[in-house]
Write a protein that holds these residues in place. Structure first.
Motif, short mmCIF file in Angstrom:
data_model
loop_
_atom_site.label_atom_id
_atom_site.label_comp_id
_atom_site.label_asym_id
_atom_site.label_seq_id
_atom_site.Cartn_x
_atom_site.Cartn_y
_atom_site.Cartn_z
N GLY A 276 0.79 -1.23 0.00
CA GLY A 276 0.00 0.00 0.00
C GLY A 276 0.82 1.27 0.00
N SER A 277 2.15 1.17 0.16
CA SER A 277 3.00 2.36 0.19
C SER A 277 3.45 2.75 -1.21
N LEU A 325 5.90 -1.52 -14.69
CA LEU A 325 4.78 -1.79 -15.60
C LEU A 325 4.52 -3.29 -15.71
N PHE A 326 5.57 -4.07 -15.90
CA PHE A 326 5.39 -5.51 -16.07
C PHE A 326 5.09 -6.22 -14.74
N ALA A 327 5.36 -5.53 -13.60
CA ALA A 327 4.95 -6.09 -12.31
C ALA A 327 3.50 -5.72 -11.99
N ASN A 328 2.88 -4.96 -12.89
CA ASN A 328 1.48 -4.53 -12.76
C ASN A 328 1.26 -3.62 -11.55
N LEU A 329 2.26 -2.78 -11.27
CA LEU A 329 2.10 -1.78 -10.22
C LEU A 329 1.29 -0.61 -10.76
N ALA A 330 0.59 0.06 -9.85
CA ALA A 330 -0.19 1.23 -10.24
C ALA A 330 0.75 2.43 -10.39
N VAL A 331 0.74 3.05 -11.57
CA VAL A 331 1.60 4.21 -11.84
C VAL A 331 0.89 5.46 -11.32
N THR A 332 1.55 6.20 -10.42
CA THR A 332 0.93 7.42 -9.87
C THR A 332 1.62 8.69 -10.35
N ASN A 364 0.48 -2.01 -5.01
CA ASN A 364 -0.87 -2.57 -4.92
C ASN A 364 -0.87 -4.10 -5.02
N THR A 365 0.27 -4.71 -4.71
CA THR A 365 0.39 -6.16 -4.88
C THR A 365 -0.20 -6.95 -3.71
N GLY A 366 -0.44 -6.27 -2.59
CA GLY A 366 -0.93 -6.98 -1.41
C GLY A 366 0.19 -7.59 -0.59
N GLY A 367 1.43 -7.38 -1.00
CA GLY A 367 2.58 -7.91 -0.27
C GLY A 367 3.74 -6.94 -0.31
N TYR A 368 4.81 -7.31 0.35
CA TYR A 368 6.02 -6.48 0.32
C TYR A 368 6.66 -6.53 -1.06
N LEU A 369 7.39 -5.47 -1.38
CA LEU A 369 8.03 -5.36 -2.68
C LEU A 369 9.52 -5.15 -2.48
N LEU A 370 10.33 -5.89 -3.21
CA LEU A 370 11.79 -5.77 -3.12
C LEU A 370 12.34 -5.40 -4.49
#
Length: 467
Positions: A276-277, A325-332, A364-370
């Protein structure tokens, strides 16, 4: 011989004389009575004035907080009262915490006493109201009057004192934590519940204390404290694998530009984004400075290539943009370059400039991102690890909506021979590009998301000609 009429006349005269004497006596009586009453009122008033004469002293019989201040001047009474206040505030509360009994002074708990107000109230006795009210007040004071201080507590000071006194007795909860290994595996350490002193309940009981009837001690109660982050939560948000990876290439012969790419890539490596961050390029990489090792290289400013500090860093942000983009993250937040660049497809670049021109994603993946970065002698690869969604595929489609022809410019070069012509800058057209991100789940299209349109200016073709 007197007549009957004569007899009646004499009798009437006698009655009139009698009445006149009675009236005279009554008037004299009233005059004397009024005179006596006036004298009595005047005497009483005079005595009352004398009795209530202000001698600039507190009346006899008046006490403040049980301390006799009668017949004292205000200044003398204040000295005594100040000592009483100091004595009262130096009293201590015993806090029973398990087998321990720490003590705290009332003064340290933020207790304030209205000493000046109590002194003023004591001084005002017999000095307000009519003369008769003053007399009544003085008589009442002579029988004994006591004015107690009112109590006011400063809650912030109570909390501060309790924290300083009781913190050592707390066994706070421990949040679950995690570590990222070099193999991009997330190892989780369990959480633990805690026991802490219930300071809020203790605060309420402290505010009920009567400093004139001090209780022997206050028993501190413990309450269970739950961790804010549990192992179960982290397990649900755990990094399970690679979401996306993207590679771009550069010319290692451009040493300054290559060094800038390496510095920015190193800053991004091992960045962790909470669910969510926001993933912000500028926030992670920071300001680009000479002290930070950045060098001058070509940057695009107002549609031209010019030397500038940290040139080449936009290749890192563009590589990150494609990975996101390919990780399907929301671009802000994302902006394209003024001119088309070659290391990513049209519509898939992202320019940055500290601090405002930024590249941002929402996790917006619902998990941590590295975020992991890898450098070779002529390429940069950015990977994103997170909570993998099995069966998810992402595709980026770009369409040139329109082309803007490049203009030609001729610049006279006095050093060249007459009629000579040399191509100094290979021009390129401008473009308007529309991009769409398509997401499939198990082969079925679940979304077609239009991305921000990209508009590139044309780069003019420039010839140098002789005079």
């Amino acid at each position: 011989m007197k007549t009957l009429t004569g007899l009646y006349g004499e009798e009437n005269n006698s009655i009139k004389k009698s009445r006149s004497l009675k009236s005279l006596r009554r008037k004299k009586f009233l005059l004397v009575s009024f005179a006596l009453l006036f004298i009595m009122i005047f005497s009483v008033g005079t005595l009352a004035l004398v009795y209530t004469r202000d001698q600039q002293r507190i009346l006899e019989g008046v006490k403040v907080s049980g301390v006799d201040v009668g017949n004292l001047t205000r200044d003398d009474a204040k000295k005594i009262i100040d000592k009483e206040v100091s004595s009262l505030l130096s009293q201590t509360i015993v806090l029973s915490v398990g087998q321990q009994s720490p003590k705290v002074k009332l003064e340290d708990l933020g207790l304030a006493l209205n000493a000046d107000l109590a002194l003023q109230e004591a001084y005002d006795i017999g000095r307000k109201g009519s003369i008769f009210e003053k007399v009544a007040s003085k008589w009442s004071a002579a029988k004994g009057v006591n004015i107690d201080f009112s109590q006011e507590w400063d809650e912030s000071k109570i909390r501060e004192a309790l924290k300083g006194t009781l913190d050592e007795f707390n066994d706070p909860a421990t949040d679950a934590t995690f570590e990222i290994t070099k193999d991009n595996i997330m190892t989780i350490k369990n959480d633990q519940k805690g026991l802490i002193v219930d300071s809020e309940e203790l605060l309420l009981r402290i505010k009920e204390i009567n400093l004139y009837k001090m209780i022997p001690e206050l028993k501190a109660e413990f309450t269970e404290q739950l961790p804010l982050i549990t192992a179960a939560q982290l397990e649900d948000q755990k990094i399970t694998g690679l979401l996306a990876s993207y590679t771009t290439r550069f010319d290692p012969a451009q040493t300054a530009r290559t060094e800038n790419v390496k510095i920015a890539a190193k800053a991004l490596d091992m960045a962790v984004i909470k669910p969510g961050s926001t993933l912000s390029f500028n926030q992670i990489v920071g300001e680009r400075t000479v002290e930070g090792g950045y060098k001058d290289a070509f940057v695009i400013v107002n549609g031209e290539f010019v030397p500038g500090l940290a040139g080449g860093i936009c290749q890192v942000s563009s590589t990150l943009y494609n990975t996101g983009l390919f990780a399907n993250l929301a671009v802000t937040q994302r902006s394209n370059h003024d001119l088309a660049i070659s290391y990513v497809p049209l519509g898939q670049d992202a320019t940055v400039a500290y601090p405002d021109l930024d590249l941002k994603f929402n996790n917006n993946t619902g998990g941590y991102l590295l975020v992991r970065t890898k450098m070779s002698y002529n390429s940069i690869t950015i990977e994103m690890y997170g909570k993998v969604k099995p069966g998810q595929e992402v595709f980026i489609g770009n369409t040139i909506d329109s082309t803007i022809p490049a203009a030609e410019r001729r610049v006279v070069d006095e050093t060249m021979a007459h009629g000579a012509s040399v191509l100094k800058q290979q021009g390129q057209p401008g473009y308007v590009v529309k991009s769409i991100r398509t997401v499939k789940l198990n082969g079925v299209v679940v979304s077609n998301e239009p991305l921000k349109q990209s508009r590139y200016l044309p780069l003019p073709k420039i010839y140098a000609i002789g005079p």
